[in-house]
Design a protein around this motif. Sequence first.
Motif, mmCIF file in Angstrom:
data_model
loop_
_atom_site.group_PDB
_atom_site.id
_atom_site.type_symbol
_atom_site.label_atom_id
_atom_site.label_comp_id
_atom_site.label_asym_id
_atom_site.label_seq_id
_atom_site.Cartn_x
_atom_site.Cartn_y
_atom_site.Cartn_z
ATOM 1 N N LEU A 61 0.831 -1.201 0.000
ATOM 2 C CA LEU A 61 0.000 0.000 0.000
ATOM 3 C C LEU A 61 0.868 1.254 0.000
ATOM 4 O O LEU A 61 0.432 2.325 0.415
ATOM 5 C CB LEU A 61 -0.909 0.009 1.236
ATOM 6 N N SER A 62 2.091 1.120 -0.482
ATOM 7 C CA SER A 62 3.027 2.253 -0.457
ATOM 8 C C SER A 62 2.844 3.181 -1.647
ATOM 9 O O SER A 62 3.434 4.257 -1.689
ATOM 10 C CB SER A 62 4.476 1.745 -0.425
ATOM 11 N N SER A 63 2.053 2.789 -2.612
ATOM 12 C CA SER A 63 1.850 3.606 -3.810
ATOM 13 C C SER A 63 0.367 3.733 -4.101
ATOM 14 O O SER A 63 -0.401 2.793 -3.895
ATOM 15 C CB SER A 63 2.552 2.969 -5.019
ATOM 16 N N GLY A 64 -0.017 4.896 -4.601
ATOM 17 C CA GLY A 64 -1.397 5.098 -5.024
ATOM 18 C C GLY A 64 -1.581 4.938 -6.518
ATOM 19 O O GLY A 64 -2.611 5.339 -7.067
ATOM 20 N N ALA A 65 -0.586 4.339 -7.199
ATOM 21 C CA ALA A 65 -0.674 4.179 -8.654
ATOM 22 C C ALA A 65 -1.867 3.298 -9.022
ATOM 23 O O ALA A 65 -2.212 2.350 -8.311
ATOM 24 C CB ALA A 65 0.620 3.575 -9.189
ATOM 25 N N LEU A 66 -2.482 3.619 -10.151
ATOM 26 C CA LEU A 66 -3.713 2.962 -10.579
ATOM 27 C C LEU A 66 -3.455 1.944 -11.678
ATOM 28 O O LEU A 66 -2.454 2.015 -12.391
ATOM 29 C CB LEU A 66 -4.705 4.014 -11.092
ATOM 30 N N ASP A 67 -4.379 1.007 -11.823
ATOM 31 C CA ASP A 67 -4.335 0.090 -12.949
ATOM 32 C C ASP A 67 -4.576 0.880 -14.236
ATOM 33 O O ASP A 67 -5.186 1.948 -14.228
ATOM 34 C CB ASP A 67 -5.398 -0.997 -12.780
ATOM 35 N N GLY A 68 -4.108 0.329 -15.365
ATOM 36 C CA GLY A 68 -4.207 1.036 -16.629
ATOM 37 C C GLY A 68 -5.615 1.042 -17.201
ATOM 38 O O GLY A 68 -6.395 0.113 -16.994
ATOM 39 N N LEU A 69 -5.930 2.105 -17.942
ATOM 40 C CA LEU A 69 -7.214 2.186 -18.632
ATOM 41 C C LEU A 69 -7.153 1.423 -19.953
ATOM 42 O O LEU A 69 -6.099 1.360 -20.606
ATOM 43 C CB LEU A 69 -7.574 3.645 -18.910
ATOM 44 N N PRO A 70 -8.280 0.855 -20.405
ATOM 45 C CA PRO A 70 -8.304 0.146 -21.690
ATOM 46 C C PRO A 70 -7.878 1.022 -22.870
ATOM 47 O O PRO A 70 -7.423 0.505 -23.887
ATOM 48 C CB PRO A 70 -9.767 -0.280 -21.820
ATOM 49 N N ALA A 71 -7.995 2.341 -22.707
ATOM 50 C CA ALA A 71 -7.612 3.241 -23.803
ATOM 51 C C ALA A 71 -6.147 3.081 -24.175
ATOM 52 O O ALA A 71 -5.776 3.302 -25.339
ATOM 53 C CB ALA A 71 -7.890 4.695 -23.404
ATOM 54 N N VAL A 72 -5.301 2.685 -23.215
ATOM 55 C CA VAL A 72 -3.875 2.524 -23.517
ATOM 56 C C VAL A 72 -3.686 1.344 -24.474
ATOM 57 O O VAL A 72 -2.963 1.454 -25.477
ATOM 58 C CB VAL A 72 -3.069 2.316 -22.228
ATOM 59 N N ALA A 73 -4.331 0.223 -24.177
ATOM 60 C CA ALA A 73 -4.228 -0.935 -25.077
ATOM 61 C C ALA A 73 -4.794 -0.605 -26.448
ATOM 62 O O ALA A 73 -4.241 -1.009 -27.478
ATOM 63 C CB ALA A 73 -4.958 -2.133 -24.473
ATOM 64 N N ALA A 74 -5.894 0.147 -26.480
ATOM 65 C CA ALA A 74 -6.488 0.521 -27.763
ATOM 66 C C ALA A 74 -5.540 1.403 -28.563
ATOM 67 O O ALA A 74 -5.427 1.261 -29.796
ATOM 68 C CB ALA A 74 -7.815 1.232 -27.531
ATOM 69 N N ALA A 75 -4.844 2.314 -27.884
ATOM 70 C CA ALA A 75 -3.896 3.191 -28.584
ATOM 71 C C ALA A 75 -2.730 2.396 -29.145
ATOM 72 O O ALA A 75 -2.249 2.667 -30.251
ATOM 73 C CB ALA A 75 -3.404 4.280 -27.636
#
Length: 361
Positions: free
Chosen positions: A3-17
Amino acid sequence: MDLSSGALDGLPAVAAAVGALSARDLTAALSGDGYFPYGLPELRAGIAQYHRSAGLPTSPEQILVTAGSQQAVWLITQGLVEPGDTVIVEDPTYRGALEALRARGARLVPLPADAAPGEGPAALARLAGHVRPRLVYLQPSVHNPTGRGMGEPARRAWAAALAEHGLYTVEDNAYAELSLRDDAAPVSLAPRLPPAATATVGTLSKLFWGGLRLGWIRASTTVIRRLADIKKSVDLSCPVVDQMLAVQLLRQLPEARARRRAQLRERLAETERLLADRAPHWRWERPAGGSALWVEIPGADAEATAQLARRAGVLIVPGPAFSAVDGFRHHLRLPFADRDGGLERALPVLVDCAERSRPPH
């Protein structure tokens, strides 16, 4: 459980790009040497338009593309701060900025980040009468770690104080796209400030995906040239393919904002219900944005809690890590946006460790 980072999972838009990149796109890029020290021209133009749409007149020449907002903050520190310079920071503030400034040998002077509108600028004015800071580092849109957002009265007061005293302002808007309040574009403090004395930091990594290491600095062309020279000595240029993806993703900001904000609102509500049920004596303020709660645990020692939790297999960042003066010793930054139930599993450990950290009566 990390829980040391607040980074988020990737959005599907990245795979689409990624899927939308064609051989023709890559062939055109391969016709050159691939070195763009200031950034891919199409991306610099897109970021300039992003700022113009937010009411901040910007040319592509005022943009330097960086490997995320962390490199942007580091470059500003290296290029604008000399060892021994005074830098005014909010307390608490982004720990990456504190680390960069300390490594540079800056003298950090804190201002309370939770002051009522007008109190922070008034404190700044008093400080400016005694010390001459090299710059002021602020997070006006969405603050890390508190999640607060600066309202209109506070923006006016800060802008007036900064302009009156001629202070160079670094506006870190890395979390600006993670606002929870509405679906509008972020509001920048920079349009109210002198253009030659302002640098704004932005990124796509927080909104779209942490693995997309694309950020930027918006500043005067003089400052951009200085920082680009430093950047060239470090990595020559950001990866071209990543920048090509970023050009596409900038066009999808409205949809990405709506999706991410709905996701964050849902996870925040779930976390608040969980905390109310299992840690009812913990305190927090509902954030205006971001992906973490700034939690106060009355009577507990945050650093001792974090050390005990680490031994039990849970990584958490205590409040003093975000303070220029080792403050907030009863606070933890608690990320709430994970989807795999990590917080729910970790919470009993944290509650137990917090109780064990209390000094004996």
